[in-house]
Design an enzyme around this catalytic site. Structure first.
Site, PDB file in Angstrom:
ATOM      1  N   GLY A  81      23.679   8.461  43.999  1.00 28.49           N
ATOM      2  CA  GLY A  81      23.516   9.805  44.152  1.00 28.49           C
ATOM      3  C   GLY A  81      24.596  10.799  44.733  1.00 28.49           C
ATOM      4  N   HIS A 134     -12.048  -8.419  47.450  1.00 26.59           N
ATOM      5  CA  HIS A 134     -12.272  -9.696  47.106  1.00 26.59           C
ATOM      6  C   HIS A 134     -11.246 -10.455  46.240  1.00 26.59           C
ATOM      7  CE1 HIS A 134     -14.196 -12.741  44.891  1.00 26.59           C
ATOM      8  NE2 HIS A 134     -14.745 -13.346  46.027  1.00 26.59           N
ATOM      9  N   TYR A 143       3.164 -19.593  67.444  1.00 25.18           N
ATOM     10  CA  TYR A 143       3.116 -19.719  66.112  1.00 25.18           C
ATOM     11  C   TYR A 143       2.781 -18.524  65.154  1.00 25.18           C
ATOM     12  CZ  TYR A 143      -1.809 -20.171  66.067  1.00 25.18           C
ATOM     13  OH  TYR A 143      -3.216 -20.153  66.112  1.00 25.18           O
TER      14      TYR A 143
END
Ligand code: ADP
Ligand code: MG
Ligand code: MG
Length: 906
Positions: free
Chosen positions: A107, A458, A862
């Site tokens: 650009g 779902h 963790y």
């Protein structure tokens, strides 16, 4: 004070700079200076600093007198080296003007070559080179580039004139044009400039130069550049540098040329020179695609001494920068010049191979190799993906719900998908949305595309769980179930047509787009091992099935952080039994049905314990509201109407009515905040009871077979310590009943998800009953913001991002300021109560880099993420350690500097 002048040096000769000065000199300038210092053949030049760009703006778009004087002095230095003069009619100096920002950025202004030519100097160049046609070709190139780039004349006008000339004179290519014809074209170009910009092409060479420099500065603020900076968070006040460099000519005949080369193969990573060149060509001719470039191996045959020099320079630059380089070169009459070097762009596969090999060669440290991998690269490697260099136009774009590329025949329902799959076809399940009853269709499909639903719909959740690509919520998709057709972004496709989706970007393509296979190459395995040596966070998997558990382990998981037991209710032929259990009118009936579900869950758990032998397995008891297991109410109503019209089948009608009533009674105003999670467990203890019995029976059976089991029971959605207290008692009761004396050695833990803000606030009290906390950051984010994710992503999140109300999607990147504070508080107050409390994060944030960095900082034990995300998480966790160490050492330095600068107070 206003009288204060900018006395800072604004122009640096290449001899005066180096790479560490990129902030001032830009990337290109810094590297040109560095290469000059290394003694490489760089045409002499100088860099005008980014600071000069800033003061250009401060002065309202003017080159200050000081700057102009510095530029003149620098030009004088070039003149001395090149033994020629800028604007001289006999021995003219020609230069290129090249933009060069700190972060490489498309650009910005294109490069202007051959600057310094005018009606007089062009004659000098002709005499000097003995070629008028060469000189006038250079001149017309300059007028064209200057006209377009500085004066805004559309480039098409120039190229049209060139083509017209070729046609008129009956020439096949530019090379056949004569000096007379180039001269003619030069005149035409000058007229075009005059016509379209209202000014003559400047004959004063310093005017040319100043105008070009100003144009580079202005290009910093053009629309393209601004958009790019916003996209990649590059500061707007960085400014760009300008490089002015003596020209060398690759277009001086067949013993000249120009090209680019990579020090290693950028698509495979192989250690070999890789590049292209064109003889008798200048600047961007190689990439312009007008002529087909030649391979570097041909250069070795044609100009072996040049090739050897180039190879030596390439090796030297790579060794110096300790990174694969992308180098531009030009050959002028069998003399080699280098014009640019930078670290080369590469594919994911190449990035991994190069990092590992540089480490093995001793060029970089383990930490450097690991931090050079963009974790996103791993994503590309571990899914079948749409070939990255393919320029394809998508039909439409939806939400990138589950990464990877897939292609298959459009199947509009689960049954069709399954049937076609059984016939050996690849299918793509395309549907408005999916429900639990479509699981077999998703399983059969290569990928899933839905019109409705967000990232947690779902279809999205199931597809991610299965590692299948999925694009959701594509509002340009509508399905005509009757005609078995789909409308997709203005196109119409039939069921059975081939469609490809890219779940990484959300793009949808017609036909079968080429896919590349995921690979755990030896280099990748090695790199992940290196990451494991560095990282501190443990990486667990979200795995619901034995297959997922095994896969997770292969990918390096050190435990399961989230086993969602509801998936066990959906799988196989269990759903009808589960539905009957939910419909049961009495506790007795329900217990009877649970009795039938128990052995199925038990065998699932046993397989998973076996897969995770020796590693912890966190099992979350049932979480979603019960209506999620029930069929769609409208479909049932339709079925019922059908039967009523036909008459008869009274028993079936009765069953349907009963089911519909039950579903209605289960419906909630706001299911997310309704009867789910531990509330369900307290309301219907028999369900949790059955699940626990299945877990402990499985543990016992597995232990009996010599498997080391480490169950960790996780209670969802706790908001009050008493909820956990009550359910913990249930766990202990079932455990002692099932395990009995003989299996006292099976150590299990009981913990909770922290996903309700109140639980985070009350963490100290909750810790009294918990062995571990697992932050369920999806729900915690939803409830902390008060957003439902699907609604937010579908309705307003984008506008919030556009308006900068939110700086990122908090469901993808953990909101550290808000949600993160709750986590920090909960960890601190939980550990205060119980120092050995284990803490972790499960949910999608576990696979996001910045969220992983946060977990490292907060001292979690963790993170848990979906199986295919594990390699990514291993890398990100290692990078988190490296970054933390860097931040710490920078802090120390700053403190030391502060102490030195502060005279000790009395
Ligand atoms: P970009 O940033 O787009 O690569 P460059 O400034 O590198 O732009 O220049 C564009 C082309 O012009 C490149 O092929 C480059 O090698 C060539 N070029 C730039 N300066 C000179 C020069 N002084 N002599 C010859 N070719 C040059
Ligand atoms: Mg370049
Ligand atoms: Mg939850």
């Amino acid at each position: 004070m206003s009288a204060e002048q900018n006395t800072e040096k604004q122009v640096y000769l290449f001899e005066e700079g180096n790479t560490s000065m990129v902030k001032l000199l830009g990337g290109k300038g810094g590297n040109l200076a560095e290469m000059t210092a290394l003694g490489l053949p760089i045409p002499p030049g100088f860099t005008i600093t980014t600071a000069a760009c800033k003061s250009y703006y401060k002065q309202g778009g003017q080159l200050s007198g000081e700057l102009q004087a510095e530029i003149r002095a620098a030009i004088a230095a070039l003149e001395k080296v090149k033994e020629c003069r800028f604007g001289d009619a006999d021995q003219p100096l020609l230069v290129s003007v090249r933009s060069g920002s700190v972060t490489s950025m498309p650009g910005m202004m294109d490069t202007i070559l051959n600057l310094g030519l005018n009606d007089e100097t062009v004659q000098g160049l002709a005499r000097q080179t003995g070629s008028e046609s060469f000189a006038f070709d250079c001149y017309r190139r300059l007028i064209g580039m200057f006209g377009e780039i500085v004066l805004g004349v559309p480039s098409l006008l120039f190229s049209q004139q060139l083509e017209a000339l070729l046609a008129r004179e009956g020439r096949g290519s530019e090379e056949e044009l004569t000096a007379r014809e180039w001269k003619q074209l030069t005149g035409v170009y000058k007229m075009l400039v005059k016509e379209h910009s209202g000014m003559e092409f400047p004959q004063d060479v310093y005017r040319q130069l100043n105008m070009a420099v100003g144009a580079v500065f202005r290009s910093w603020n053009n629309a393209r550049a601004k958009v790019y900076r916003k996209l990649y968070s590059i500061p707007h006040d960085q400014g760009t540098a300008v490089n002015v460099q003596a020209m060398v000519f690759g277009n001086r005949g067949e013993d000249s040329g120009t090209g680019v080369l990579f020090t290693r193969n950028p698509s495979t990573g192989a250690k070999e020179l890789y590049g292209e060149y064109l003889t008798n060509a200048q600047g961007e001719d190689v990439v312009a695609g007008l002529r087909t470039p030649r391979r570097l191996s041909e250069l070795r045959d044609e100009m072996p001494e040049i090739y050897d020099q180039l190879a030596a320079a390439a090796a030297g630059l790579e060794a110096h920068y300790r990174e694969m380089q992308d180098i531009e070169f030009t050959i002028e009459n069998r003399t080699l010049y280098l014009l640019q070097t930078r670290s080369g762009k590469r594919t994911a596969q190449a990035a991994v191979k190069i990092a590992v090999e540089l480490y093995e060669e001793g060029a970089v440290t383990r930490e450097e190799a690991v931090s050079r991998i963009d974790a996103g690269h791993l994503d590309q490697l571990l899914h079948r993906s749409i070939a990255p260099f393919e320029e394809l136009k998508p039909l439409a774009v939806g939400l990138p719900a589950s990464p990877g590329g897939a292609a298959g025949m459009i199947a509009l329902d689960a049954a069709t998908a399954e049937a076609w799959k059984q016939n050996g076809s690849r299918v793509m399940l395309v549907s408005a949305e999916t429900s639990p009853e479509d699981i077999h269709g998703i399983l059969a499909a290569e990928g899933v595309l839905t019109a409705r639903g967000g990232m947690t719909s779902h279809a999205a959740v199931v597809a991610r769980g299965m590692g299948k690509p999925c694009v959701c919520g594509c509002d340009q998709l509508s399905i005509d179930a009757e005609q078995r057709r789909v409308h997709l972004g203005g196109y119409v496709l039939k069921e059975g047509d081939i469609l490809s989706i890219d779940g990484t970007s959300g793009r949808i393509y017609a036909g079968a787009v080429p896919l590349s296979d995921p690979e755990m190459t030896p280099e990748l395995l090695k790199l992940l091992d290196m990451a494991d040596e560095i990282r501190e966070l443990k990486i667990y998997a979200n795995a619901d099935t034995p297959q997922d558990a095994r896969l997770s382990r292969e990918l390096g998981a050190e435990g399961i952080g989230l086993c969602r037991t509801e998936h066990m209710f959906f799988s196989g032929t269990r759903l009808p039994t589960v539905q009957a259990m939910i419909l049961a009118d009495s506790r007795e009936e329900r217990l009877g049905l649970l009795e039938r579900i128990l052995p199925m869950q038990q065998s699932d758990f046993e397989d998973m314990f076996e897969a995770m032998n020796g590693l912890p397995m966190t099992i979350r008891l049932l979480d979603p509201p019960l209506h999620e297991f029930m069929p769609n109410l409208e479909q049932l109503a339709e079925q019922l109407r059908g039967l009523q019209l036909k008459g008869g089948a009274m028993d079936e009608q009765k069953r349907l009515k009963r089911m519909m009533n039950k579903i209605r009674s289960l419906q909630e105003k706001n299911p997310m905040l309704g009867l789910r999670g531990c509330r369900l467990g307290i309301q219907f203890p028999e369900i949790y009871d059955m699940q626990l019995e299945a877990v402990f029976r499985a543990a016992k059976a597995a232990a009996h077979r010599g498997i080391e089991v480490r169950p960790e029971i996780m209670i969802p959605l706790v908001g009050d310590p008493r909820e956990l207290k009550e359910l913990r008692a249930l766990v202990d009761k079932v455990a002692s009943e099932v395990l009995g004396e003989a299996f006292k050695s099976i150590a299990y833990r009981v913990g909770t998800m922290i996903e309700v803000p109140r639980a985070a606030v009350m963490a100290g009290k909750i810790a009294e009953h918990a062995d571990f906390f697992s932050f369920g950051t999806n729900d915690l984010t939803q409830m902390t913001f008060g957003y439902s994710r699907d609604d937010a992503e579908g309705k307003f999140l984008n506008s919030y991002l556009d308006r900068n109300i939110l700086s990122g999607n908090p469901f993808q990147r953990l909101d550290q300021e808000g949600v993160g504070k709750l986590i920090e508080w909960a960890v601190a107050s939980g550990k205060e109560k119980k120092s050995f409390l284990k803490t972790g994060l499960c949910g999608e944030h576990g696979g996001d880099q910045s969220s992983i960095f946060f977990c490292q900082q907060t001292g979690l034990d963790y993170v848990s993420c979906s199986p295919y995300r594990i390699p990514y998480a291993r890398m990100a966790a290692a990078q988190a350690v490296i970054v933390a160490a860097q931040v710490e050492s920078a802090d120390k330095k700053e403190q030391a500097a502060f102490r030195e600068s502060e005279p000790s107070a009395g």
